[in-house]
Design a protein around this motif. Structure first.
Motif, PDB file in Angstrom:
ATOM      1  N   TRP A   2       0.837  -1.200   0.000  1.00 18.20           N
ATOM      2  CA  TRP A   2       0.000   0.000   0.000  1.00 18.20           C
ATOM      3  C   TRP A   2       0.871   1.249   0.000  1.00 18.20           C
ATOM      4  O   TRP A   2       0.616   2.180  -0.772  1.00 18.20           O
ATOM      5  CB  TRP A   2      -0.943   0.006   1.204  1.00 18.20           C
ATOM      6  N   ALA A   3       1.861   1.293   0.874  1.00 15.20           N
ATOM      7  CA  ALA A   3       2.717   2.475   0.981  1.00 15.20           C
ATOM      8  C   ALA A   3       3.413   2.766  -0.346  1.00 15.20           C
ATOM      9  O   ALA A   3       3.524   3.922  -0.760  1.00 15.20           O
ATOM     10  CB  ALA A   3       3.739   2.287   2.095  1.00 15.20           C
ATOM     11  N   PHE A   4       3.867   1.729  -1.017  1.00 14.19           N
ATOM     12  CA  PHE A   4       4.550   1.894  -2.303  1.00 14.19           C
ATOM     13  C   PHE A   4       3.587   2.416  -3.364  1.00 14.19           C
ATOM     14  O   PHE A   4       3.940   3.278  -4.171  1.00 14.19           O
ATOM     15  CB  PHE A   4       5.167   0.562  -2.738  1.00 14.19           C
ATOM     16  N   GLN A   5       2.371   1.922  -3.347  1.00 11.63           N
ATOM     17  CA  GLN A   5       1.382   2.312  -4.348  1.00 11.63           C
ATOM     18  C   GLN A   5       0.753   3.669  -4.073  1.00 11.63           C
ATOM     19  O   GLN A   5       0.124   4.256  -4.959  1.00 11.63           O
ATOM     20  CB  GLN A   5       0.287   1.239  -4.432  1.00 11.63           C
ATOM     21  N   HIS A   6       0.913   4.190  -2.861  1.00 11.75           N
ATOM     22  CA  HIS A   6       0.307   5.461  -2.469  1.00 11.75           C
ATOM     23  C   HIS A   6       1.356   6.400  -1.864  1.00 11.75           C
ATOM     24  O   HIS A   6       1.147   6.997  -0.813  1.00 11.75           O
ATOM     25  CB  HIS A   6      -0.820   5.215  -1.466  1.00 11.75           C
ATOM     26  N   ARG A   7       2.470   6.549  -2.558  1.00 12.11           N
ATOM     27  CA  ARG A   7       3.569   7.353  -2.015  1.00 12.11           C
ATOM     28  C   ARG A   7       3.204   8.815  -1.804  1.00 12.11           C
ATOM     29  O   ARG A   7       3.709   9.449  -0.883  1.00 12.11           O
ATOM     30  CB  ARG A   7       4.809   7.213  -2.890  1.00 12.11           C
ATOM     31  N   SER A   8       2.326   9.365  -2.610  1.00  9.26           N
ATOM     32  CA  SER A   8       1.943  10.769  -2.410  1.00  9.26           C
ATOM     33  C   SER A   8       1.167  10.936  -1.101  1.00  9.26           C
ATOM     34  O   SER A   8       1.365  11.920  -0.379  1.00  9.26           O
ATOM     35  CB  SER A   8       1.133  11.302  -3.589  1.00  9.26           C
ATOM     36  N   VAL A   9       0.320   9.986  -0.781  1.00 11.10           N
ATOM     37  CA  VAL A   9      -0.404  10.012   0.496  1.00 11.10           C
ATOM     38  C   VAL A   9       0.589   9.840   1.644  1.00 11.10           C
ATOM     39  O   VAL A   9       0.536  10.561   2.647  1.00 11.10           O
ATOM     40  CB  VAL A   9      -1.485   8.906   0.555  1.00 11.10           C
ATOM     41  N   LEU A  10       1.504   8.907   1.488  1.00 10.06           N
ATOM     42  CA  LEU A  10       2.515   8.659   2.510  1.00 10.06           C
ATOM     43  C   LEU A  10       3.369   9.904   2.736  1.00 10.06           C
ATOM     44  O   LEU A  10       3.649  10.271   3.882  1.00 10.06           O
ATOM     45  CB  LEU A  10       3.391   7.473   2.108  1.00 10.06           C
ATOM     46  N   ARG A  11       3.751  10.568   1.665  1.00  7.49           N
ATOM     47  CA  ARG A  11       4.549  11.789   1.804  1.00  7.49           C
ATOM     48  C   ARG A  11       3.767  12.856   2.568  1.00  7.49           C
ATOM     49  O   ARG A  11       4.311  13.554   3.419  1.00  7.49           O
ATOM     50  CB  ARG A  11       4.975  12.315   0.431  1.00  7.49           C
ATOM     51  N   SER A  12       2.485  12.979   2.296  1.00 10.33           N
ATOM     52  CA  SER A  12       1.647  13.940   3.024  1.00 10.33           C
ATOM     53  C   SER A  12       1.590  13.611   4.511  1.00 10.33           C
ATOM     54  O   SER A  12       1.599  14.520   5.356  1.00 10.33           O
ATOM     55  CB  SER A  12       0.225  13.950   2.454  1.00 10.33           C
ATOM     56  N   HIS A  14       3.980  11.994   6.220  1.00 12.82           N
ATOM     57  CA  HIS A  14       5.298  12.377   6.744  1.00 12.82           C
ATOM     58  C   HIS A  14       5.354  13.891   6.985  1.00 12.82           C
ATOM     59  O   HIS A  14       5.815  14.346   8.034  1.00 12.82           O
ATOM     60  CB  HIS A  14       6.418  12.000   5.767  1.00 12.82           C
ATOM     61  N   GLU A  15       4.898  14.653   6.013  1.00 12.40           N
ATOM     62  CA  GLU A  15       4.932  16.114   6.121  1.00 12.40           C
ATOM     63  C   GLU A  15       4.057  16.615   7.269  1.00 12.40           C
ATOM     64  O   GLU A  15       4.407  17.588   7.940  1.00 12.40           O
ATOM     65  CB  GLU A  15       4.531  16.750   4.792  1.00 12.40           C
ATOM     66  N   ALA A  16       2.931  15.953   7.517  1.00 12.08           N
ATOM     67  CA  ALA A  16       2.062  16.344   8.630  1.00 12.08           C
ATOM     68  C   ALA A  16       2.772  16.128   9.968  1.00 12.08           C
ATOM     69  O   ALA A  16       2.665  16.963  10.876  1.00 12.08           O
ATOM     70  CB  ALA A  16       0.748  15.559   8.585  1.00 12.08           C
ATOM     71  N   TYR A  17       3.494  15.026  10.087  1.00 14.47           N
ATOM     72  CA  TYR A  17       4.256  14.776  11.317  1.00 14.47           C
ATOM     73  C   TYR A  17       5.348  15.836  11.497  1.00 14.47           C
ATOM     74  O   TYR A  17       5.573  16.319  12.610  1.00 14.47           O
ATOM     75  CB  TYR A  17       4.876  13.384  11.300  1.00 14.47           C
ATOM     76  N   ALA A  20       3.853  19.009  12.614  1.00 11.11           N
ATOM     77  CA  ALA A  20       3.433  18.909  14.017  1.00 11.11           C
ATOM     78  C   ALA A  20       4.614  18.967  14.979  1.00 11.11           C
ATOM     79  O   ALA A  20       4.412  18.982  16.190  1.00 11.11           O
ATOM     80  CB  ALA A  20       2.636  17.635  14.227  1.00 11.11           C
ATOM     81  N   GLY A  21       5.839  18.955  14.438  1.00 14.64           N
ATOM     82  CA  GLY A  21       7.003  19.120  15.292  1.00 14.64           C
ATOM     83  C   GLY A  21       7.949  17.936  15.387  1.00 14.64           C
ATOM     84  O   GLY A  21       8.905  17.971  16.165  1.00 14.64           O
ATOM     85  N   SER A  22       7.723  16.903  14.611  1.00 12.98           N
ATOM     86  CA  SER A  22       8.629  15.749  14.649  1.00 12.98           C
ATOM     87  C   SER A  22      10.011  16.135  14.135  1.00 12.98           C
ATOM     88  O   SER A  22      10.133  16.839  13.133  1.00 12.98           O
ATOM     89  CB  SER A  22       8.087  14.603  13.796  1.00 12.98           C
ATOM     90  N   ASP A  23      11.023  15.687  14.836  1.00 15.04           N
ATOM     91  CA  ASP A  23      12.402  15.925  14.416  1.00 15.04           C
ATOM     92  C   ASP A  23      12.938  14.774  13.575  1.00 15.04           C
ATOM     93  O   ASP A  23      13.893  14.938  12.826  1.00 15.04           O
ATOM     94  CB  ASP A  23      13.315  16.094  15.633  1.00 15.04           C
ATOM     95  N   ILE A  24      12.323  13.595  13.705  1.00 11.82           N
ATOM     96  CA  ILE A  24      12.740  12.397  12.980  1.00 11.82           C
ATOM     97  C   ILE A  24      11.499  11.766  12.362  1.00 11.82           C
ATOM     98  O   ILE A  24      10.463  11.645  13.025  1.00 11.82           O
ATOM     99  CB  ILE A  24      13.416  11.376  13.927  1.00 11.82           C
ATOM    100  N   VAL A  25      11.590  11.376  11.101  1.00 13.84           N
ATOM    101  CA  VAL A  25      10.504  10.659  10.436  1.00 13.84           C
ATOM    102  C   VAL A  25      11.061   9.356   9.876  1.00 13.84           C
ATOM    103  O   VAL A  25      12.172   9.303   9.371  1.00 13.84           O
ATOM    104  CB  VAL A  25       9.830  11.500   9.327  1.00 13.84           C
ATOM    105  N   LEU A  26      10.281   8.301   9.998  1.00 14.63           N
ATOM    106  CA  LEU A  26      10.729   6.970   9.607  1.00 14.63           C
ATOM    107  C   LEU A  26      10.158   6.555   8.258  1.00 14.63           C
ATOM    108  O   LEU A  26       8.975   6.789   7.982  1.00 14.63           O
ATOM    109  CB  LEU A  26      10.292   5.938  10.651  1.00 14.63           C
ATOM    110  N   ALA A  27      10.995   5.913   7.461  1.00 13.48           N
ATOM    111  CA  ALA A  27      10.523   5.338   6.202  1.00 13.48           C
ATOM    112  C   ALA A  27       9.572   4.193   6.517  1.00 13.48           C
ATOM    113  O   ALA A  27       9.773   3.444   7.472  1.00 13.48           O
ATOM    114  CB  ALA A  27      11.700   4.844   5.373  1.00 13.48           C
ATOM    115  N   CYS A  28       8.551   4.073   5.748  1.00 14.44           N
ATOM    116  CA  CYS A  28       7.535   3.033   5.954  1.00 14.44           C
ATOM    117  C   CYS A  28       7.971   1.749   5.252  1.00 14.44           C
ATOM    118  O   CYS A  28       7.478   1.397   4.190  1.00 14.44           O
ATOM    119  CB  CYS A  28       6.201   3.526   5.415  1.00 14.44           C
ATOM    120  N   THR A  29       8.934   1.042   5.865  1.00 17.70           N
ATOM    121  CA  THR A  29       9.464  -0.171   5.247  1.00 17.70           C
ATOM    122  C   THR A  29       9.129  -1.428   6.049  1.00 17.70           C
ATOM    123  O   THR A  29       9.689  -2.487   5.803  1.00 17.70           O
ATOM    124  CB  THR A  29      10.995  -0.078   5.083  1.00 17.70           C
TER     125      THR A  29
END
Length: 64
Positions: A2-12, A14-17, A20-29
């Motif tokens: 799902w994450a691979f097929q919906h990368r634009s949603v996933l990027r959004s 990540h950007e929301a986190y 919101a103040g996150s200093d580190i974001v994790l790849a969805c692997t």
């Protein structure tokens, strides 16, 4: 996949986190092993890592 097929949603997400103040974001692997993905493992995980790197854009630390 799902994450691979919906990368634009996933990027959004990540950007929301980051917004919101996150200093580190994790790849969805999670589950991105050869057992689950076979020969597509490297290309899928690379694309998901690139998605988090682009989302971080110097505002957060991307991690995989």
């Amino acid at each position: 996949m799902w994450a691979f097929q919906h990368r634009s949603v996933l990027r959004s997400i990540h950007e929301a986190y980051i917004h919101a103040g996150s200093d580190i974001v994790l790849a969805c692997t999670f589950g991105g092993s050869r057992f689950h993905l076979g020969g597509e493992c490297t290309s899928v995980n690379s694309a998901l890592a690139e998605t988090v790197i682009q989302a971080a854009d110097g505002r957060a630390i991307p991690a995989a």
